[in-house]
Design an enzyme around this catalytic site. Sequence first.
Site, PDB file in Angstrom:
ATOM      1  N   SER A 124       0.836  -1.197   0.000  1.00 22.85           N
ATOM      2  CA  SER A 124       0.000   0.000   0.000  1.00 22.85           C
ATOM      3  C   SER A 124       0.872   1.248   0.000  1.00 22.85           C
ATOM      4  O   SER A 124       1.977   1.248   0.576  1.00 22.85           O
ATOM      5  CB  SER A 124      -0.864  -0.020   1.257  1.00 22.85           C
ATOM      6  N   TYR A 148      -2.319  -1.054  10.880  1.00 22.81           N
ATOM      7  CA  TYR A 148      -2.571  -1.660   9.563  1.00 22.81           C
ATOM      8  C   TYR A 148      -1.392  -1.384   8.629  1.00 22.81           C
ATOM      9  O   TYR A 148      -0.836  -2.294   8.009  1.00 22.81           O
ATOM     10  CB  TYR A 148      -3.869  -1.116   8.947  1.00 22.81           C
ATOM     11  N   LYS A 152       1.798  -3.815   6.648  1.00 23.01           N
ATOM     12  CA  LYS A 152       2.267  -3.790   5.252  1.00 23.01           C
ATOM     13  C   LYS A 152       3.773  -3.544   5.208  1.00 23.01           C
ATOM     14  O   LYS A 152       4.501  -4.196   4.466  1.00 23.01           O
ATOM     15  CB  LYS A 152       1.533  -2.704   4.452  1.00 23.01           C
TER      16      LYS A 152
HETATM   17  P1  NAD Z   1     -11.071  -7.066   1.041  1.00 20.18           P
HETATM   18  O1  NAD Z   1     -11.295  -7.075   2.499  1.00 20.18           O
HETATM   19  O2  NAD Z   1     -12.213  -6.830   0.145  1.00 20.18           O
HETATM   20  O3  NAD Z   1     -10.357  -8.422   0.591  1.00 20.18           O
HETATM   21  C1  NAD Z   1      -9.487  -9.154   1.442  1.00 20.18           C
HETATM   22  C2  NAD Z   1      -9.940 -10.593   1.410  1.00 20.18           C
HETATM   23  O4  NAD Z   1      -9.070 -11.372   2.241  1.00 20.18           O
HETATM   24  C3  NAD Z   1     -11.362 -10.775   1.950  1.00 20.18           C
HETATM   25  O5  NAD Z   1     -12.099 -11.564   1.036  1.00 20.18           O
HETATM   26  C4  NAD Z   1     -11.163 -11.501   3.283  1.00 20.18           C
HETATM   27  O6  NAD Z   1     -12.234 -12.344   3.593  1.00 20.18           O
HETATM   28  C5  NAD Z   1      -9.875 -12.252   3.017  1.00 20.18           C
HETATM   29  N1  NAD Z   1      -9.085 -12.580   4.224  1.00 20.18           N
HETATM   30  C6  NAD Z   1      -8.720 -11.735   5.221  1.00 20.18           C
HETATM   31  N2  NAD Z   1      -7.996 -12.400   6.129  1.00 20.18           N
HETATM   32  C7  NAD Z   1      -7.888 -13.687   5.704  1.00 20.18           C
HETATM   33  C8  NAD Z   1      -7.274 -14.843   6.224  1.00 20.18           C
HETATM   34  N3  NAD Z   1      -6.611 -14.821   7.376  1.00 20.18           N
HETATM   35  N4  NAD Z   1      -7.370 -15.990   5.521  1.00 20.18           N
HETATM   36  C9  NAD Z   1      -8.047 -16.036   4.346  1.00 20.18           C
HETATM   37  N5  NAD Z   1      -8.648 -14.972   3.817  1.00 20.18           N
HETATM   38  C10 NAD Z   1      -8.578 -13.796   4.486  1.00 20.18           C
HETATM   39  O7  NAD Z   1      -9.894  -5.992   0.742  1.00 20.18           O
HETATM   40  P2  NAD Z   1      -9.368  -5.427  -0.636  1.00 20.18           P
HETATM   41  O8  NAD Z   1      -9.742  -4.004  -0.700  1.00 20.18           O
HETATM   42  O9  NAD Z   1      -9.723  -6.329  -1.726  1.00 20.18           O
HETATM   43  O10 NAD Z   1      -7.817  -5.487  -0.355  1.00 20.18           O
HETATM   44  C11 NAD Z   1      -7.022  -6.590  -0.754  1.00 20.18           C
HETATM   45  C12 NAD Z   1      -5.608  -6.378  -0.242  1.00 20.18           C
HETATM   46  O11 NAD Z   1      -5.106  -5.144  -0.759  1.00 20.18           O
HETATM   47  C13 NAD Z   1      -5.502  -6.276   1.280  1.00 20.18           C
HETATM   48  O12 NAD Z   1      -4.326  -6.936   1.686  1.00 20.18           O
HETATM   49  C14 NAD Z   1      -5.402  -4.783   1.524  1.00 20.18           C
HETATM   50  O13 NAD Z   1      -4.708  -4.497   2.699  1.00 20.18           O
HETATM   51  C15 NAD Z   1      -4.617  -4.340   0.305  1.00 20.18           C
HETATM   52  N6  NAD Z   1      -4.840  -2.922  -0.035  1.00 20.18           N
HETATM   53  C16 NAD Z   1      -6.124  -2.462  -0.187  1.00 20.18           C
HETATM   54  C17 NAD Z   1      -6.348  -1.127  -0.493  1.00 20.18           C
HETATM   55  C18 NAD Z   1      -7.732  -0.574  -0.614  1.00 20.18           C
HETATM   56  O14 NAD Z   1      -7.913   0.637  -0.496  1.00 20.18           O
HETATM   57  N7  NAD Z   1      -8.757  -1.391  -0.857  1.00 20.18           N
HETATM   58  C19 NAD Z   1      -5.243  -0.257  -0.657  1.00 20.18           C
HETATM   59  C20 NAD Z   1      -3.953  -0.762  -0.502  1.00 20.18           C
HETATM   60  C21 NAD Z   1      -3.766  -2.101  -0.191  1.00 20.18           C
HETATM   61  C1  WQD Z   2      -9.835   9.702   0.630  1.00 18.02           C
HETATM   62  C2  WQD Z   2     -10.045  11.211   0.846  1.00 18.02           C
HETATM   63  C3  WQD Z   2     -10.340  11.814   3.161  1.00 18.02           C
HETATM   64  C4  WQD Z   2     -14.137   9.701   3.730  1.00 18.02           C
HETATM   65  C5  WQD Z   2      -7.196   4.703   2.814  1.00 18.02           C
HETATM   66  C6  WQD Z   2      -6.130   4.058   3.681  1.00 18.02           C
HETATM   67  C7  WQD Z   2      -4.949   3.646   2.845  1.00 18.02           C
HETATM   68  C8  WQD Z   2      -5.382   2.772   1.662  1.00 18.02           C
HETATM   69  C9  WQD Z   2      -6.518   3.382   0.894  1.00 18.02           C
HETATM   70  C10 WQD Z   2      -5.152   0.456   2.264  1.00 18.02           C
HETATM   71  C11 WQD Z   2      -9.280  11.749   2.051  1.00 18.02           C
HETATM   72  C12 WQD Z   2     -11.592  12.089   2.379  1.00 18.02           C
HETATM   73  C13 WQD Z   2     -12.970  10.221   3.186  1.00 18.02           C
HETATM   74  C14 WQD Z   2     -15.183  10.600   4.100  1.00 18.02           C
HETATM   75  C15 WQD Z   2     -13.852  12.449   3.337  1.00 18.02           C
HETATM   76  N1  WQD Z   2      -5.859   1.499   2.099  1.00 18.02           N
HETATM   77  N2  WQD Z   2     -12.832  11.573   2.997  1.00 18.02           N
HETATM   78  N3  WQD Z   2     -14.987  11.932   3.888  1.00 18.02           N
HETATM   79  O1  WQD Z   2      -7.523   7.741   3.627  1.00 18.02           O
HETATM   80  O2  WQD Z   2      -6.604   8.152   1.297  1.00 18.02           O
HETATM   81  O3  WQD Z   2      -6.647   5.863   2.181  1.00 18.02           O
HETATM   82  O4  WQD Z   2      -7.580   3.767   1.783  1.00 18.02           O
HETATM   83  O5  WQD Z   2      -3.966   0.329   2.191  1.00 18.02           O
HETATM   84  O6  WQD Z   2      -4.064   2.972   3.683  1.00 18.02           O
HETATM   85  O7  WQD Z   2      -5.733   4.969   4.669  1.00 18.02           O
HETATM   86  O8  WQD Z   2      -8.767   6.910   1.573  1.00 18.02           O
HETATM   87  O9  WQD Z   2     -11.103   6.940   0.833  1.00 18.02           O
HETATM   88  O10 WQD Z   2     -10.609   7.069   3.311  1.00 18.02           O
HETATM   89  O11 WQD Z   2     -10.096   9.018   1.848  1.00 18.02           O
HETATM   90  O12 WQD Z   2     -13.734  13.648   3.164  1.00 18.02           O
HETATM   91  O13 WQD Z   2     -16.235  10.186   4.604  1.00 18.02           O
HETATM   92  O14 WQD Z   2     -11.435  11.432   1.145  1.00 18.02           O
HETATM   93  O15 WQD Z   2     -10.102  12.795   4.116  1.00 18.02           O
HETATM   94  O16 WQD Z   2      -8.863  13.044   1.719  1.00 18.02           O
HETATM   95  P1  WQD Z   2      -7.342   7.280   2.250  1.00 18.02           P
HETATM   96  P2  WQD Z   2     -10.221   7.413   1.921  1.00 18.02           P
END
Ligand code: NAD
Ligand code: WQD
Length: 340
Positions: A124, A148, A152
């Site tokens: 991330s 969290y 990562k």
């Molecule tokens: P999500 O929660 O939709 O998907 C994660 C999946 O992993 C889920 O289906 C959950 O049931 C499964 N899971 C969790 N723990 C598990 C375990 N111990 N064993 C088996 N399955 C398990 O999340 P996502 O948005 O699809 O994110 C996927 C990955 O990408 C995550 O690792 C997340 O941290 C990373 N990521 C997400 C974002 C984002 O904004 N969505 C941003 C950066 C990184």
């Molecule tokens: C986006 C913008 C908020 C909600 C998060 C995690 C990051 C990554 C992606 C996993 C910001 C604003 C949001 C609301 C708002 N995940 N906002 N009102 O914070 O950039 O990233 O998701 O790795 O680790 O921190 O994403 O969608 O929460 O916010 O004004 O109700 O929207 O302040 O500027 P963020 P977000």
Amino acid sequence: MAILVTGGAGFIGSHTCVELLNAKEEIVVVDNYDNSLPEALDRVRQITGRDFRQYQCDIRDREGLCRIFQDNDIDTVIHFAGLKAVGESCEVPLKYYDNNMIGTIILLEVMKDFGVKRMVFSSSATVYGDNIVPYVETLSTGNVTNPYGRTKYFIECILKDIYGADHNWSIALLRYFNPIGAHESGLIGENPNGIPSNLMPYVAQVAVGKLKELVVFGDDYSTADGTGVRDYIHVTDLAIGHVKAVDYVRNHRCLEAINLGSGRGYSVLEVIHAFEKVCGKKIHYRVGPRRPGDLPIIYADAKKAERLLGFKTTRDLDKMCKDTWNWQSKNPNGYEQEKK
Ligand code: NAD
Ligand code: WQD
């Protein structure tokens, strides 16, 4: 040869399964459905017309994982499985360290036992912490402000050590920026539990009438309109990035951190207005205080992904909003309505 997709029923995982199947890859999915439903995988089959094996198993279940590796000819793992809620990770950090760290360590041990040494890991942009924009892969990491994000960062460190000790591994650390959008069919999309904490699902639920109004977290940042700026990436672009990363780790022995973002930022107000345009409704919002821990501007330097993977995003903010709205309006309760 098959690709094991951990967390494949989740938001990014399900979209990546679609693109892998479209690219004629064999896949095997493992998920404990902690934050997803098996219904998402049925819809992946519906979209692609292809079948695959799926296992309900926690990646901390070593015996369960071993059986999956025994029964399938896995050569590469895409590792999505993990918990991702920043706020919850501050309240129950041990849950996050247990699930994300222990889960990954057990997965890596099983991979090693079965001689599988290729991994594409969901990292991330959060690992960059408070840094200078654009975030480029050579910047320092580790200045992370929540548990969290630390999971990562720590997993990245573990993977670097594994590669350092044995150059037969091949690992891509994909640092995602802000994934949003949905598959254009409207069959799969983001399905948050309870009230969403991220901007796009919140906006979509206001548009569909499930939530009353959005609170904009601060309009006094040093940005063009005062609201926070982020690099949003369409989840289908992100999924295609994974297909390319799999090709890369299959053809190189390496450890590479690679940003997956568009390289440009949009403010909260720009997102709201783009969404209003595609859904034809007013998004009710009010400006509230800043959310603790938020940074003013985050966007990627996306050149390394282009250089190494030949990856560039092609879906703009309009398309991201359009596909989110299509998914949200067709599935106002996410996959829940499908529960028997
Ligand atoms: P999500 O929660 O939709 O998907 C994660 C999946 O992993 C889920 O289906 C959950 O049931 C499964 N899971 C969790 N723990 C598990 C375990 N111990 N064993 C088996 N399955 C398990 O999340 P996502 O948005 O699809 O994110 C996927 C990955 O990408 C995550 O690792 C997340 O941290 C990373 N990521 C997400 C974002 C984002 O904004 N969505 C941003 C950066 C990184
Ligand atoms: C986006 C913008 C908020 C909600 C998060 C995690 C990051 C990554 C992606 C996993 C910001 C604003 C949001 C609301 C708002 N995940 N906002 N009102 O914070 O950039 O990233 O998701 O790795 O680790 O921190 O994403 O969608 O929460 O916010 O004004 O109700 O929207 O302040 O500027 P963020 P977000």
